[in-house]
Design a protein around this motif. Structure first.
Motif, PDB file in Angstrom:
ATOM      1  N   ARG A  52       0.834  -1.205   0.000  1.00 42.98           N
ATOM      2  CA  ARG A  52       0.000   0.000   0.000  1.00 42.98           C
ATOM      3  C   ARG A  52       0.863   1.246   0.000  1.00 42.98           C
ATOM      4  O   ARG A  52       0.559   2.223  -0.711  1.00 42.98           O
ATOM      5  CB  ARG A  52      -0.919   0.004   1.226  1.00 42.98           C
ATOM      6  N   ARG A  53       1.933   1.254   0.773  1.00 39.63           N
ATOM      7  CA  ARG A  53       2.821   2.425   0.796  1.00 39.63           C
ATOM      8  C   ARG A  53       3.443   2.662  -0.573  1.00 39.63           C
ATOM      9  O   ARG A  53       3.580   3.805  -1.024  1.00 39.63           O
ATOM     10  CB  ARG A  53       3.903   2.248   1.866  1.00 39.63           C
ATOM     11  N   ASP A  54       3.814   1.565  -1.238  1.00 38.20           N
ATOM     12  CA  ASP A  54       4.372   1.693  -2.592  1.00 38.20           C
ATOM     13  C   ASP A  54       3.325   2.255  -3.553  1.00 38.20           C
ATOM     14  O   ASP A  54       3.628   3.139  -4.364  1.00 38.20           O
ATOM     15  CB  ASP A  54       4.857   0.336  -3.104  1.00 38.20           C
ATOM     16  N   TYR A  55       2.085   1.734  -3.450  1.00 42.72           N
ATOM     17  CA  TYR A  55       1.023   2.220  -4.326  1.00 42.72           C
ATOM     18  C   TYR A  55       0.726   3.697  -4.051  1.00 42.72           C
ATOM     19  O   TYR A  55       0.490   4.472  -4.987  1.00 42.72           O
ATOM     20  CB  TYR A  55      -0.264   1.403  -4.124  1.00 42.72           C
ATOM     21  N   PHE A  56       0.752   4.074  -2.782  1.00 42.86           N
ATOM     22  CA  PHE A  56       0.493   5.468  -2.424  1.00 42.86           C
ATOM     23  C   PHE A  56       1.558   6.380  -3.031  1.00 42.86           C
ATOM     24  O   PHE A  56       1.244   7.431  -3.614  1.00 42.86           O
ATOM     25  CB  PHE A  56       0.455   5.615  -0.902  1.00 42.86           C
ATOM     26  N   ASN A  57       2.812   5.993  -2.922  1.00 42.11           N
ATOM     27  CA  ASN A  57       3.890   6.805  -3.479  1.00 42.11           C
ATOM     28  C   ASN A  57       3.761   6.924  -5.000  1.00 42.11           C
ATOM     29  O   ASN A  57       4.005   7.995  -5.571  1.00 42.11           O
ATOM     30  CB  ASN A  57       5.249   6.207  -3.114  1.00 42.11           C
ATOM     31  N   LEU A  58       3.359   5.840  -5.658  1.00 45.67           N
ATOM     32  CA  LEU A  58       3.165   5.880  -7.109  1.00 45.67           C
ATOM     33  C   LEU A  58       1.989   6.783  -7.488  1.00 45.67           C
ATOM     34  O   LEU A  58       2.038   7.498  -8.498  1.00 45.67           O
ATOM     35  CB  LEU A  58       2.934   4.464  -7.648  1.00 45.67           C
ATOM     36  N   SER A  91       5.740   5.469 -16.067  1.00 45.57           N
ATOM     37  CA  SER A  91       5.010   4.362 -16.687  1.00 45.57           C
ATOM     38  C   SER A  91       5.924   3.160 -16.920  1.00 45.57           C
ATOM     39  O   SER A  91       5.485   2.012 -16.797  1.00 45.57           O
ATOM     40  CB  SER A  91       4.379   4.822 -18.009  1.00 45.57           C
ATOM     41  N   GLU A  92       7.187   3.398 -17.227  1.00 42.70           N
ATOM     42  CA  GLU A  92       8.125   2.287 -17.430  1.00 42.70           C
ATOM     43  C   GLU A  92       8.426   1.578 -16.118  1.00 42.70           C
ATOM     44  O   GLU A  92       8.569   0.341 -16.087  1.00 42.70           O
ATOM     45  CB  GLU A  92       9.412   2.812 -18.070  1.00 42.70           C
ATOM     46  N   GLU A  93       8.503   2.327 -15.023  1.00 45.24           N
ATOM     47  CA  GLU A  93       8.724   1.702 -13.715  1.00 45.24           C
ATOM     48  C   GLU A  93       7.515   0.865 -13.295  1.00 45.24           C
ATOM     49  O   GLU A  93       7.662  -0.264 -12.815  1.00 45.24           O
ATOM     50  CB  GLU A  93       9.009   2.768 -12.653  1.00 45.24           C
ATOM     51  N   VAL A  94       6.315   1.400 -13.485  1.00 42.42           N
ATOM     52  CA  VAL A  94       5.105   0.668 -13.123  1.00 42.42           C
ATOM     53  C   VAL A  94       4.953  -0.581 -13.992  1.00 42.42           C
ATOM     54  O   VAL A  94       4.468  -1.616 -13.529  1.00 42.42           O
ATOM     55  CB  VAL A  94       3.867   1.590 -13.259  1.00 42.42           C
ATOM     56  N   ALA A  95       5.381  -0.495 -15.244  1.00 45.37           N
ATOM     57  CA  ALA A  95       5.271  -1.640 -16.159  1.00 45.37           C
ATOM     58  C   ALA A  95       6.114  -2.825 -15.697  1.00 45.37           C
ATOM     59  O   ALA A  95       5.859  -3.969 -16.109  1.00 45.37           O
ATOM     60  CB  ALA A  95       5.677  -1.223 -17.568  1.00 45.37           C
ATOM     61  N   LYS A  96       7.114  -2.562 -14.843  1.00 47.25           N
ATOM     62  CA  LYS A  96       7.963  -3.651 -14.352  1.00 47.25           C
ATOM     63  C   LYS A  96       7.276  -4.478 -13.260  1.00 47.25           C
ATOM     64  O   LYS A  96       7.729  -5.582 -12.948  1.00 47.25           O
ATOM     65  CB  LYS A  96       9.276  -3.079 -13.801  1.00 47.25           C
ATOM     66  N   LEU A  97       6.216  -3.940 -12.668  1.00 53.14           N
ATOM     67  CA  LEU A  97       5.484  -4.697 -11.648  1.00 53.14           C
ATOM     68  C   LEU A  97       4.758  -5.871 -12.306  1.00 53.14           C
ATOM     69  O   LEU A  97       4.399  -5.816 -13.479  1.00 53.14           O
ATOM     70  CB  LEU A  97       4.456  -3.796 -10.943  1.00 53.14           C
ATOM     71  N   GLY A  98       4.498  -6.924 -11.567  1.00 52.50           N
ATOM     72  CA  GLY A  98       3.691  -8.024 -12.086  1.00 52.50           C
ATOM     73  C   GLY A  98       2.264  -7.567 -12.330  1.00 52.50           C
ATOM     74  O   GLY A  98       1.790  -6.584 -11.741  1.00 52.50           O
ATOM     75  N   ARG A  99       1.548  -8.288 -13.182  1.00 54.57           N
ATOM     76  CA  ARG A  99       0.187  -7.875 -13.537  1.00 54.57           C
ATOM     77  C   ARG A  99      -0.749  -7.863 -12.331  1.00 54.57           C
ATOM     78  O   ARG A  99      -1.632  -7.008 -12.238  1.00 54.57           O
ATOM     79  CB  ARG A  99      -0.371  -8.768 -14.646  1.00 54.57           C
ATOM     80  N   GLU A 100      -0.587  -8.805 -11.419  1.00 53.90           N
ATOM     81  CA  GLU A 100      -1.447  -8.811 -10.240  1.00 53.90           C
ATOM     82  C   GLU A 100      -1.220  -7.564  -9.397  1.00 53.90           C
ATOM     83  O   GLU A 100      -2.166  -6.942  -8.906  1.00 53.90           O
ATOM     84  CB  GLU A 100      -1.218 -10.083  -9.407  1.00 53.90           C
ATOM     85  N   LYS A 101       0.051  -7.183  -9.230  1.00 58.08           N
ATOM     86  CA  LYS A 101       0.339  -5.956  -8.471  1.00 58.08           C
ATOM     87  C   LYS A 101      -0.201  -4.738  -9.202  1.00 58.08           C
ATOM     88  O   LYS A 101      -0.695  -3.783  -8.580  1.00 58.08           O
ATOM     89  CB  LYS A 101       1.847  -5.826  -8.246  1.00 58.08           C
ATOM     90  N   GLN A 102      -0.096  -4.739 -10.529  1.00 57.67           N
ATOM     91  CA  GLN A 102      -0.626  -3.610 -11.300  1.00 57.67           C
ATOM     92  C   GLN A 102      -2.134  -3.473 -11.106  1.00 57.67           C
ATOM     93  O   GLN A 102      -2.658  -2.367 -10.940  1.00 57.67           O
ATOM     94  CB  GLN A 102      -0.288  -3.793 -12.777  1.00 57.67           C
ATOM     95  N   LYS A 103      -2.834  -4.601 -11.118  1.00 57.34           N
ATOM     96  CA  LYS A 103      -4.292  -4.562 -10.921  1.00 57.34           C
ATOM     97  C   LYS A 103      -4.641  -4.084  -9.521  1.00 57.34           C
ATOM     98  O   LYS A 103      -5.567  -3.288  -9.331  1.00 57.34           O
ATOM     99  CB  LYS A 103      -4.899  -5.941 -11.215  1.00 57.34           C
ATOM    100  N   HIS A 104      -3.923  -4.580  -8.516  1.00 56.75           N
ATOM    101  CA  HIS A 104      -4.171  -4.138  -7.144  1.00 56.75           C
ATOM    102  C   HIS A 104      -3.869  -2.645  -6.996  1.00 56.75           C
ATOM    103  O   HIS A 104      -4.590  -1.919  -6.297  1.00 56.75           O
ATOM    104  CB  HIS A 104      -3.315  -4.939  -6.169  1.00 56.75           C
ATOM    105  N   MET A 105      -2.798  -2.191  -7.653  1.00 54.64           N
ATOM    106  CA  MET A 105      -2.451  -0.780  -7.607  1.00 54.64           C
ATOM    107  C   MET A 105      -3.570   0.082  -8.191  1.00 54.64           C
ATOM    108  O   MET A 105      -3.944   1.114  -7.623  1.00 54.64           O
ATOM    109  CB  MET A 105      -1.155  -0.543  -8.386  1.00 54.64           C
ATOM    110  N   ASP A 144      -6.742  -0.711  -8.423  1.00 56.84           N
ATOM    111  CA  ASP A 144      -7.840  -0.739  -7.442  1.00 56.84           C
ATOM    112  C   ASP A 144      -7.625   0.342  -6.386  1.00 56.84           C
ATOM    113  O   ASP A 144      -8.544   1.078  -6.013  1.00 56.84           O
ATOM    114  CB  ASP A 144      -7.916  -2.110  -6.764  1.00 56.84           C
ATOM    115  N   TYR A 145      -6.396   0.397  -5.910  1.00 55.44           N
ATOM    116  CA  TYR A 145      -6.049   1.366  -4.868  1.00 55.44           C
ATOM    117  C   TYR A 145      -6.189   2.793  -5.404  1.00 55.44           C
ATOM    118  O   TYR A 145      -6.716   3.680  -4.719  1.00 55.44           O
ATOM    119  CB  TYR A 145      -4.624   1.108  -4.394  1.00 55.44           C
ATOM    120  N   PHE A 146      -5.745   3.033  -6.633  1.00 55.89           N
ATOM    121  CA  PHE A 146      -5.859   4.369  -7.233  1.00 55.89           C
ATOM    122  C   PHE A 146      -7.329   4.797  -7.312  1.00 55.89           C
ATOM    123  O   PHE A 146      -7.666   5.952  -7.024  1.00 55.89           O
ATOM    124  CB  PHE A 146      -5.256   4.370  -8.635  1.00 55.89           C
TER     125      PHE A 146
END
Length: 374
Positions: free
Chosen positions: A253-259, A279-293, A295-297
């Motif tokens: 959550r802290r990582d998602y908040f900072n992003l 966008s290139e940094e976020v693209a390096k996350l796994g797809r599940e983390k991207q989806k959760h991120m 959701d958080y956004f």
């Protein structure tokens, strides 16, 4: 598991024990209420109490043959029915096909979400549902006599996931169940249950848990700090399952908040080069983390929009989120809130469909530049 192990819901637990002890427990009971409030835990413990040979003081005794069997949820008179996904287009799965994973999950904790169950099934991107063979399987089980001549209990998790053909075939069993047979249904959205099923079951509302109850459980069971537990209990909106999930994912959550903060600040300042790097940094996350991120956004957009109303009881943010909202919330208004949330949802859908992450997130970043200025 005993009733003492269930988080809160003291009135519900007492009512159910009294109804069973007095022979007034309905043969079809539907526990209804928000997700994460302990409905499945209540159903499991009530089933264990009903099957116990020597219940004591409103609790299963814990040492009889039935209690030893239900420690692993493998009693011959305890049956489970739950939604599944198809392994292939021609598949018609029934609960018995995946009962091993189900028993493992409820043995770990009865406080889990639909997303948790989909991960157990390795089918995160599919939809849970019941298939028509499930009713046939239940009918076959109930055609066999009780092993001990006592009660039989069928726990039905999420009956709202039943297709009409499945539910219609279940009606006869609900109308005229075999003697000493009880259906305990765990339902999050009763309005989505077939009306004829609803009419044959007695509904018992299970309310959201008080913040103090959730906070105390987080401190006792996970050693959370009091302030952290209070914050998570507030954000979880009465769901112990969500509070535990947030506690376990606090670093994420802290990582998602900072992003989120980076995206909004860079978009406001129109720094396209830095947004491309984002966008290139976020693209390096796994797809599940991207989806959760994402959701958080979407949640943070909603919270910032509500923050403008200056009604604290409508907000569910923890301290760092609220500190950021003090300056940022004014940029989320009635002109752009729908555009922002729809764009985030479209981005999430593209990621779920294996879209090119760099392109998807850079497109999102560019759209944020436009929307934040409205």
């Amino acid at each position: 598991m005993t009733f003492r192990d269930i988080i809160g819901q003291e009135d519900i637990k007492r009512q159910l024990v009294e109804q069973f002890d007095q022979g007034r427990l309905p043969h079809a009971l539907m526990l209804c209420g928000p997700a994460g409030t302990g409905k499945l835990a209540i159903a499991l413990t009530l089933a264990r109490y009903m099957l116990c040979e020597h219940p004591e003081g409103g609790e299963p005794c814990g040492h009889c043959h039935a209690c030893r069997m239900t420690e692993q949820w493998q009693h011959p008179d305890l049956h489970f029915s739950f939604p599944l996904v198809k392994a292939n287009p021609n598949d018609e799965p029934v609960s018995d096909d995946r009962v091993g994973e189900w028993r493992e999950q409820i043995s770990q904790t009865p406080y889990f979400s639909q997303a948790d169950w989909l991960r157990d099934l390795r089918a995160e991107n599919q939809q849970l549902q019941y298939y028509v063979r499930e009713s046939d399987a239940l009918r076959h089980k109930l055609s066999i006599k009780s092993s001990q001549g006592g009660y039989r209990v069928i726990i039905v998790w999420l009956p709202e996931k039943m297709r009409d053909d499945t539910a219609n075939k279940l009606l006869k069993l609900l109308e005229e169940p075999p003697r000493k047979t009880h259906f305990l249904m765990v339902c999050h959205e009763p309005d989505q249950v077939l009306g004829t099923i609803l009419s044959r079951a007695q509904r018992m509302p299970v309310p959201a848990l008080p913040r103090e109850t959730i906070a105390q459980a987080l401190v006792e069971h996970f050693g959370a700090a009091s302030e952290q537990a209070a914050n998570l209990a507030h954000v979880s909106q009465g769901s112990y399952t969500l509070a535990v999930q947030l506690l376990r994912e606090d670093s994420d959550r802290r990582d998602y908040f900072n992003l989120f903060v980076q995206l909004m600040r860079l978009s406001y300042m129109r720094k396209v080069k830095e947004l491309r790097q984002w966008s290139e940094e976020v693209a390096k996350l796994g797809r599940e983390k991207q989806k959760h991120m994402l959701d958080y956004f979407q949640r943070l957009v909603r919270e910032n929009f509500m923050y403008n109303f200056q009604r604290q009881e409508l907000n569910y943010m923890i301290q760092d989120e609220e500190d950021f909202a003090k300056n940022f919330a004014r940029f989320v208004n009635e002109r752009n809130v729908i555009l922002l949330t729809e764009q985030l949802a479209m981005c999430q859908n593209s990621i779920a469909q294996n879209g090119n992450a760099k392109m998807v997130f850079f497109d999102l970043a560019v759209k944020m530049i436009i929307y934040l200025k409205q």
